[in-house]
Design a protein around this motif. Structure first.
Motif, PDB file in Angstrom:
ATOM      1  N   GLU A   1       0.842  -0.667   0.396  1.00 42.94           N
ATOM      2  CA  GLU A   1       0.218  -0.048  -0.420  1.00 42.94           C
ATOM      3  C   GLU A   1       0.548   1.359   0.179  1.00 42.94           C
ATOM      4  O   GLU A   1       0.822   2.081  -0.953  1.00 42.94           O
ATOM      5  CB  GLU A   1      -1.021  -0.344   1.603  1.00 42.94           C
ATOM      6  N   PHE A   2       1.988   0.905   1.028  1.00 44.05           N
ATOM      7  CA  PHE A   2       2.509   2.232   0.918  1.00 44.05           C
ATOM      8  C   PHE A   2       3.466   2.258  -0.569  1.00 44.05           C
ATOM      9  O   PHE A   2       3.603   3.807  -0.549  1.00 44.05           O
ATOM     10  CB  PHE A   2       3.773   2.168   1.796  1.00 44.05           C
ATOM     11  N   LYS A   3       3.809   1.640  -0.692  1.00 44.49           N
ATOM     12  CA  LYS A   3       4.414   2.273  -2.233  1.00 44.49           C
ATOM     13  C   LYS A   3       3.639   1.893  -3.262  1.00 44.49           C
ATOM     14  O   LYS A   3       4.138   3.344  -4.315  1.00 44.49           O
ATOM     15  CB  LYS A   3       4.948   0.596  -2.956  1.00 44.49           C
ATOM     16  N   GLU A   4       2.732   2.011  -3.230  1.00 48.38           N
ATOM     17  CA  GLU A   4       1.739   2.775  -3.723  1.00 48.38           C
ATOM     18  C   GLU A   4       1.224   4.035  -3.761  1.00 48.38           C
ATOM     19  O   GLU A   4       1.196   4.316  -4.831  1.00 48.38           O
ATOM     20  CB  GLU A   4      -0.020   1.394  -3.758  1.00 48.38           C
ATOM     21  N   LYS A   5       1.121   4.215  -2.596  1.00 45.43           N
ATOM     22  CA  LYS A   5       0.823   5.632  -2.482  1.00 45.43           C
ATOM     23  C   LYS A   5       1.601   6.337  -2.009  1.00 45.43           C
ATOM     24  O   LYS A   5       1.968   7.596  -2.693  1.00 45.43           O
ATOM     25  CB  LYS A   5       0.163   5.675  -0.872  1.00 45.43           C
ATOM     26  N   GLY A   6       2.955   6.249  -2.384  1.00 48.04           N
ATOM     27  CA  GLY A   6       4.447   7.186  -1.598  1.00 48.04           C
ATOM     28  C   GLY A   6       4.205   8.291  -0.183  1.00 48.04           C
ATOM     29  O   GLY A   6       2.995   8.127   0.207  1.00 48.04           O
ATOM     30  N   PHE A   7       5.475   8.513  -0.520  1.00 50.30           N
ATOM     31  CA  PHE A   7       5.607   9.833   0.680  1.00 50.30           C
ATOM     32  C   PHE A   7       4.424  10.969   0.342  1.00 50.30           C
ATOM     33  O   PHE A   7       3.980  10.994  -0.513  1.00 50.30           O
ATOM     34  CB  PHE A   7       6.793  10.259   0.771  1.00 50.30           C
ATOM     35  N   PRO A   8       3.711  11.596   1.766  1.00 45.04           N
ATOM     36  CA  PRO A   8       2.772  12.217   1.203  1.00 45.04           C
ATOM     37  C   PRO A   8       3.702  14.152   0.687  1.00 45.04           C
ATOM     38  O   PRO A   8       5.019  13.576   0.328  1.00 45.04           O
ATOM     39  CB  PRO A   8       2.595  13.078   2.486  1.00 45.04           C
TER      40      PRO A   8
ATOM     41  N   SER B   1      -5.197   6.806   6.681  1.00 36.38           N
ATOM     42  CA  SER B   1      -5.497   8.801   6.712  1.00 36.38           C
ATOM     43  C   SER B   1      -4.622   9.369   5.730  1.00 36.38           C
ATOM     44  O   SER B   1      -4.394   9.949   5.028  1.00 36.38           O
ATOM     45  CB  SER B   1      -6.153   9.798   7.508  1.00 36.38           C
ATOM     46  N   SER B   2      -2.987   8.032   5.948  1.00 31.70           N
ATOM     47  CA  SER B   2      -2.315   8.894   5.763  1.00 31.70           C
ATOM     48  C   SER B   2      -1.118   8.135   5.090  1.00 31.70           C
ATOM     49  O   SER B   2      -1.194   6.977   6.011  1.00 31.70           O
ATOM     50  CB  SER B   2      -1.333   9.852   7.241  1.00 31.70           C
ATOM     51  N   SER B   3      -0.365   7.997   4.422  1.00 28.34           N
ATOM     52  CA  SER B   3       0.519   6.783   3.904  1.00 28.34           C
ATOM     53  C   SER B   3       1.807   6.799   5.396  1.00 28.34           C
ATOM     54  O   SER B   3       1.643   5.680   5.358  1.00 28.34           O
ATOM     55  CB  SER B   3       1.067   7.739   2.625  1.00 28.34           C
TER      56      SER B   3
END
Lengths: 387, 249
Positions: free
Chosen positions: A13-20, A92-94
């Motif tokens: 999931e994080f890889k898909e969303k990335g850093f904000p 709500s946040s990556s």
């Protein structure tokens, strides 16, 4: 769910969303651009044994000690998490995905009784590694008809280059009474805090945060009302000076009818401090008779301080009572004069009025020991306001 | 002795006080009456050191010491007390705590030790009795949620506790019912002594039935236009202000 599964799913999931980035609406004013490497470099130190203590101690991401209290189960065994927690779609946040990907323990506290004494939880770190992040993951589940008061002290010792990324999930099942206090203070580094709160039928929760003397704090709180007659009071006080920053983001999802949510935050700003508040209240279709009230109040002591306030409402239901508001101002000179006319100096008068501004929230803390501590602390903090 | 000499004050370039002079001797009670906008409350504010009036001209002296250049807290600790027309709320600070802080500020200013908490407790209870107020009043936040009458009585409680030399009562009778007016008046009469100086600002004769002034001043357009004994207040109530304004012209 196995820990490895959680970590892998979160990592994906994080890889898909990335850093904000500043392209994200919730990250318009500050992004952790210079902290990517540090945030991905997790520090974890497993406790050899979990010892007995009066308070729950979570150190360097690991459950170190805990009390034995009838009706309370405290464990770092991830299989003790219920299916209701660890819900990915609510994050709500990556950075909360990053927390799940990097956490090596999921600490679960399950309350299955009426616990009268407040439970203290100390979340700390004490290592000397440079440029790493301590990830802590805590779930509190309050079973039906149960009561719990808990105060979480978010502390950090050791290197100032160490970041903390903490995820907190609270499940208030039917007919529960829950009081949760979070204290973020004395932190010379950056702290990220992701909270998810689930409200069920006739559940009653008071959730209070206190932020003081903290370099940079980012809070993302996501609340969902699933069933009727739930009540949540979400409140907070923050005192910022120097170049301290506090970014406070709320999302309140009213998925059920006939629920009440009050959000009331107060911030005191001095010097070049920055405070951002963004609160979105969403009332879903069919969630009638919802009462959701939001207020963000800021007391400014300096021309160089900056306050950003964005209360928002999105309502897709009829017959609801929703209000939002924001005030930004300075101390009333008439009030300062009144106190001075009784013999107190200007700085004493300002300290009294500033404490009075915050007291409305502090007064609602039900953990009497914590309340006494915070009364002393906030009086000390406001007495140092220079402007 | 409390002396005001040729006091002038303005706000936003508008003259409000145009040369007020009056002298209150120890043991005396003076009353100032005057129509709305005559400058009565401005006089009270200037005496207390209100920041809206930064550079008033003239002199205000207490026992020969010029206090016009002092900060409001210094004036208070020198012994000047203003009972506000509109006392402000201080949420989060209970009455007892606030009074103790104010009491100790005065002690410190006068190089005296802080009061022992038990002695303070006894003292404040004694003063509550004078005003027929309940002890629960002390644990409530200062003026927060108080009725108009309670706020005025709280001002008098503060006065009794701080034991000032000079008291300015700015429309203390407004907002008081008949019983409260009597209680407040009784407390002021209890406070009155041969070394106290009291200045009452009021619109109504009724307060002066309870607290008998030695001298009554009529104020108009920022000046004292007539002074006399207590009968002047009765004449004023009977004939209104216009007669005196005409006398002045």
């Amino acid at each position: 769910m196995k820990l490895e599964t959680l970590q892998k799913k979160s990592k994906d999931e994080f890889k898909e969303k990335g850093f904000p980035t500043k392209k994200h609406e919730n990250w318009l004013y500050w992004t952790p651009d210079t902290d990517h490497e540090t945030l991905e470099k997790s520090y974890y130190e497993k406790s050899d044994t979990i010892t007995e203590s009066e308070v729950v101690v979570i150190k360097n991401g690991s459950l170190q000690s805990k009390p034995t209290i009838a009706g309370l189960s405290i464990t770092n065994d991830i299989t003790q998490c219920s299916n209701e927690s660890l819900q990915f779609n609510l994050e709500s946040s990556s950075l909360s995905y990053l927390n799940s990907a990097c956490s090596n323990e999921v600490i679960t506290i399950r309350c299955s009784a009426e616990i009268k004494e407040p439970l203290t939880i100390l979340i700390t770190s004490d290592h000397s590694e440079e440029s790493v992040t301590v990830n802590s993951k805590i779930n509190i589940i309050v079973e039906e008809n149960c009561t719990l008061t808990t105060s979480l002290y978010h502390q950090k010792q050791g290197s100032d280059t160490t970041l903390t990324n903490t995820s907190f999930e609270l499940i208030c099942k039917d007919n529960t009474n829950v009081n949760v206090n979070h204290i973020f203070k004395d932190n010379a580094s950056k702290a990220f805090f992701n909270a998810i709160i689930h409200m069920n039928e006739n559940s009653n929760c008071n959730h209070i945060t206190y932020v003081a003397n903290a370099l940079l704090t980012r809070h993302d709180t996501n609340v969902t009302f699933y069933k009727e007659k739930a009540t949540l009071n979400l409140k907070g006080v923050s005192v910022l000076a120097g170049e301290e920053q506090f970014y406070n983001h709320l999302t309140i999802n009213h998925e059920s009818k006939n629920c009440f949510c009050k959000q009331h935050f107060k911030t005191i700003l001095d010097d070049k401090a920055i405070a951002e508040f963004s609160g979105l209240v969403y009332v879903a279709k069919g969630s009638h008779e919802v009462d959701s009230q939001q207020m963000n109040q800021i007391l400014l002591f300096s021309d160089a301080a900056r306050a950003l306030s964005r209360p928002q409402l999105k309502i897709d239901a009829d017959d609801v009572q929703c209000a939002h508001g924001s005030t930004i101002g300075q101390l009333n000179p008439e009030e300062v004069h009144y106190i001075k006319s009784r013999g107190l100096t200007e700085s004493e008068a300002k300290a009294l009025l500033t404490y009075g501004f915050a007291e409305e929230i502090i007064e609602e803390i039900t953990d009497e020991k914590l309340k006494s501590e915070l009364v002393i602390d906030i009086k000390d903090v406001v007495s140092k306001i220079k402007s | 002795m409390f002396e005001i000499k040729d006091l002038k004050a303005s706000i936003e370039e508008k003259d409000i006080l145009n040369g007020i002079s009056l002298t209150i001797k120890p043991g005396e009670i003076h009353a100032i009456m005057g129509p709305n906008g005559s400058g009565k409350s401005t006089l009270a504010k200037v005496i207390s050191g209100h920041p809206d009036f930064e550079d008033p001209e003239g002199d205000i002296q207490l026992d020969g010491k010029d206090i016009l250049d002092l900060e409001p807290d210094q004036r208070a600790n020198e012994g000047v007390f203003l009972a506000f027309q509109y006392p402000v709320d201080i949420p989060g600070v209970n009455n007892s705590e606030f009074l103790r802080m104010a009491y100790n500020a005065k002690q410190k200013y006068n190089n005296k030790p802080e009061i022992d908490p038990f002695d303070f407790d006894s003292l404040i209870k004694e003063k509550l009795t004078v005003l027929n107020m309940k002890e629960a009043f002390l644990s409530r936040p200062v003026n927060h949620g108080f009725s108009g009458g309670e706020k005025k009585r709280n001002e008098i409680l503060q006065m009794l506790m701080l034991d000032p030399r000079v008291v300015v009562l700015d429309e203390t009778d407004s907002g008081l019912d008949i019983d409260s007016l009597k209680q407040v008046s009784d407390a002021i009469n209890h406070f009155k002594s041969e070394n106290k100086m009291i200045l009452i600002i009021t619109h109504y004769q009724r307060l002066l039935n309870h607290i008998v002034p030695d001298i009554v001043h009529i104020m108009a357009e920022g000046k004292i236009i007539k002074s006399g004994d207590k009968s002047l207040a009765l004449t004023l109530e009977d004939q209104g202000y216009d007669v005196f304004k005409e006398d002045k012209s």
